[in-house]
Write a protein that holds these residues in place. Sequence first.
Motif, PDB file in Angstrom:
ATOM      1  N   ALA A 283      10.339   6.558   4.963  1.00 15.20           N
ATOM      2  CA  ALA A 283      10.683   7.165   6.250  1.00 15.20           C
ATOM      3  C   ALA A 283      11.840   6.427   6.917  1.00 15.20           C
ATOM      4  O   ALA A 283      12.681   7.038   7.593  1.00 15.20           O
ATOM      5  CB  ALA A 283       9.457   7.164   7.166  1.00 15.20           C
ATOM      6  N   GLU A 284      11.904   5.113   6.725  1.00 21.14           N
ATOM      7  CA  GLU A 284      12.976   4.304   7.309  1.00 21.14           C
ATOM      8  C   GLU A 284      14.257   4.377   6.478  1.00 21.14           C
ATOM      9  O   GLU A 284      15.309   3.899   6.911  1.00 21.14           O
ATOM     10  CB  GLU A 284      12.532   2.842   7.402  1.00 21.14           C
ATOM     11  CG  GLU A 284      11.356   2.612   8.352  1.00 21.14           C
ATOM     12  CD  GLU A 284      10.783   1.220   8.212  1.00 21.14           C
ATOM     13  OE1 GLU A 284      11.211   0.494   7.287  1.00 21.14           O
ATOM     14  OE2 GLU A 284       9.910   0.849   9.014  1.00 21.14           O
TER      15      GLU A 284
ATOM     16  N   GLU B  60       5.448   4.481   1.988  1.00 19.06           N
ATOM     17  CA  GLU B  60       5.875   5.699   2.676  1.00 19.06           C
ATOM     18  C   GLU B  60       6.606   5.386   3.981  1.00 19.06           C
ATOM     19  O   GLU B  60       7.516   6.117   4.386  1.00 19.06           O
ATOM     20  CB  GLU B  60       4.666   6.595   2.918  1.00 19.06           C
ATOM     21  CG  GLU B  60       4.161   7.254   1.631  1.00 19.06           C
ATOM     22  CD  GLU B  60       2.798   7.877   1.763  1.00 19.06           C
ATOM     23  OE1 GLU B  60       2.246   7.864   2.887  1.00 19.06           O
ATOM     24  OE2 GLU B  60       2.284   8.372   0.746  1.00 19.06           O
ATOM     25  N   GLN B  61       6.212   4.284   4.636  1.00 21.07           N
ATOM     26  CA  GLN B  61       6.926   3.862   5.836  1.00 21.07           C
ATOM     27  C   GLN B  61       8.351   3.458   5.506  1.00 21.07           C
ATOM     28  O   GLN B  61       9.301   3.794   6.229  1.00 21.07           O
ATOM     29  CB  GLN B  61       6.182   2.694   6.508  1.00 21.07           C
ATOM     30  CG  GLN B  61       6.851   2.147   7.762  1.00 21.07           C
ATOM     31  CD  GLN B  61       6.955   3.181   8.872  1.00 21.07           C
ATOM     32  OE1 GLN B  61       6.071   4.028   9.028  1.00 21.07           O
ATOM     33  NE2 GLN B  61       8.044   3.127   9.627  1.00 21.07           N
ATOM     34  N   LYS B  62       8.523   2.750   4.382  1.00 19.04           N
ATOM     35  CA  LYS B  62       9.860   2.369   3.951  1.00 19.04           C
ATOM     36  C   LYS B  62      10.700   3.600   3.600  1.00 19.04           C
ATOM     37  O   LYS B  62      11.903   3.649   3.869  1.00 19.04           O
ATOM     38  CB  LYS B  62       9.773   1.429   2.741  1.00 19.04           C
ATOM     39  CG  LYS B  62       9.337   0.003   3.084  1.00 19.04           C
ATOM     40  CD  LYS B  62       9.331  -0.862   1.844  1.00 19.04           C
ATOM     41  CE  LYS B  62       9.100  -2.328   2.205  1.00 19.04           C
ATOM     42  NZ  LYS B  62      10.253  -2.903   2.909  1.00 19.04           N
TER      43      LYS B  62
ATOM     44  N   SER C 158       0.844  -1.190   0.000  1.00 22.27           N
ATOM     45  CA  SER C 158       0.000   0.000   0.000  1.00 22.27           C
ATOM     46  C   SER C 158       0.882   1.244   0.000  1.00 22.27           C
ATOM     47  O   SER C 158       2.085   1.177   0.300  1.00 22.27           O
ATOM     48  CB  SER C 158      -0.901   0.002   1.243  1.00 22.27           C
ATOM     49  OG  SER C 158      -0.107   0.167   2.409  1.00 22.27           O
ATOM     50  N   ASP C 159       0.290   2.392  -0.337  1.00 22.80           N
ATOM     51  CA  ASP C 159       1.046   3.641  -0.298  1.00 22.80           C
ATOM     52  C   ASP C 159       1.592   3.897   1.102  1.00 22.80           C
ATOM     53  O   ASP C 159       2.706   4.414   1.263  1.00 22.80           O
ATOM     54  CB  ASP C 159       0.153   4.808  -0.729  1.00 22.80           C
ATOM     55  CG  ASP C 159      -0.099   4.811  -2.231  1.00 22.80           C
ATOM     56  OD1 ASP C 159       0.534   3.996  -2.938  1.00 22.80           O
ATOM     57  OD2 ASP C 159      -0.926   5.615  -2.694  1.00 22.80           O
ATOM     58  N   GLU C 160       0.820   3.537   2.120  1.00 21.06           N
ATOM     59  CA  GLU C 160       1.262   3.742   3.498  1.00 21.06           C
ATOM     60  C   GLU C 160       2.495   2.910   3.804  1.00 21.06           C
ATOM     61  O   GLU C 160       3.436   3.370   4.462  1.00 21.06           O
ATOM     62  CB  GLU C 160       0.137   3.394   4.480  1.00 21.06           C
ATOM     63  CG  GLU C 160      -1.044   4.352   4.479  1.00 21.06           C
ATOM     64  CD  GLU C 160      -1.952   4.180   3.266  1.00 21.06           C
ATOM     65  OE1 GLU C 160      -1.837   3.134   2.573  1.00 21.06           O
ATOM     66  OE2 GLU C 160      -2.765   5.088   3.012  1.00 21.06           O
ATOM     67  N   GLN C 161       2.515   1.656   3.308  1.00 23.25           N
ATOM     68  CA  GLN C 161       3.679   0.793   3.536  1.00 23.25           C
ATOM     69  C   GLN C 161       4.911   1.313   2.794  1.00 23.25           C
ATOM     70  O   GLN C 161       6.029   1.270   3.319  1.00 23.25           O
ATOM     71  CB  GLN C 161       3.351  -0.634   3.093  1.00 23.25           C
ATOM     72  CG  GLN C 161       2.354  -1.335   3.987  1.00 23.25           C
ATOM     73  CD  GLN C 161       1.908  -2.676   3.423  1.00 23.25           C
ATOM     74  OE1 GLN C 161       1.569  -2.774   2.238  1.00 23.25           O
ATOM     75  NE2 GLN C 161       1.920  -3.704   4.258  1.00 23.25           N
TER      76      GLN C 161
ATOM     77  N   SER D  17      14.630   2.782   3.626  1.00 24.67           N
ATOM     78  CA  SER D  17      14.881   1.427   3.122  1.00 24.67           C
ATOM     79  C   SER D  17      14.252   1.142   1.764  1.00 24.67           C
ATOM     80  O   SER D  17      14.188  -0.007   1.342  1.00 24.67           O
ATOM     81  CB  SER D  17      14.362   0.396   4.139  1.00 24.67           C
ATOM     82  OG  SER D  17      12.958   0.529   4.334  1.00 24.67           O
TER      83      SER D  17
END
Length: 208
Positions: free
Chosen positions: A131-132, A127-129, A122-125, A134
């Motif tokens: 932010a990390e 974007e989390q990567k 998902s876009d959220e996943q 990765s």
Amino acid sequence: MKKIFLTLLVAFTWSLETIASEITATVVFENLTSQELVKGEFEVVELNQKTEIFTLESFEIKLPESGKYHFRFESDDFTAYTFYPTRINKRNNVITVRLVEKSGFRTNGIFSFPINLEIELSDEQIEQKIAEGSLNFIMHGLDSSIPENYLNFKEKYGVGLIKENCVIDPLSFKRASENNQLIVNYLTNKYGEEWLADLNEKPFGVIL
């Protein structure tokens, strides 16, 4: 007379429907060698349709309808990697043939990869990567140095680059292509195609 008219009308309607369902796909070449093509053969496996190729200019093919197809390109001059959307339709219709030098360990020098263009994250996943730190494009090369434009790109978009061994085996090729395509889909959905101007070279294995 009425029967003839009805027959012609049915035939005309069928022809229009057939034309409307046809898909035009574009075949593009990426020649990563210094040599020129002498002769090659492009094949649409399901249609048993083979076309002799004498130039590396892009060309178009007609498919009867959207759906799953398998494509191959064969040439005595190169090892050929052919990749394309898992399902060809009016939006995803580019077939890319990447040509590299032949190596001794290759079997027949022909590799064909349907690339899954469905975004599994998902876009959220994604974007989390980002932010990390990765989320990275994958590139194969002789050294591990990262081009400066990719360093600047990461600062602006949060997407970096990792380099792997220059020997591109089929599984590595498929993994890198699908990883890079997933990132491209995300960036294009978010920024349009403007982000491409910030990279001097297209990410490995990408269908645009």
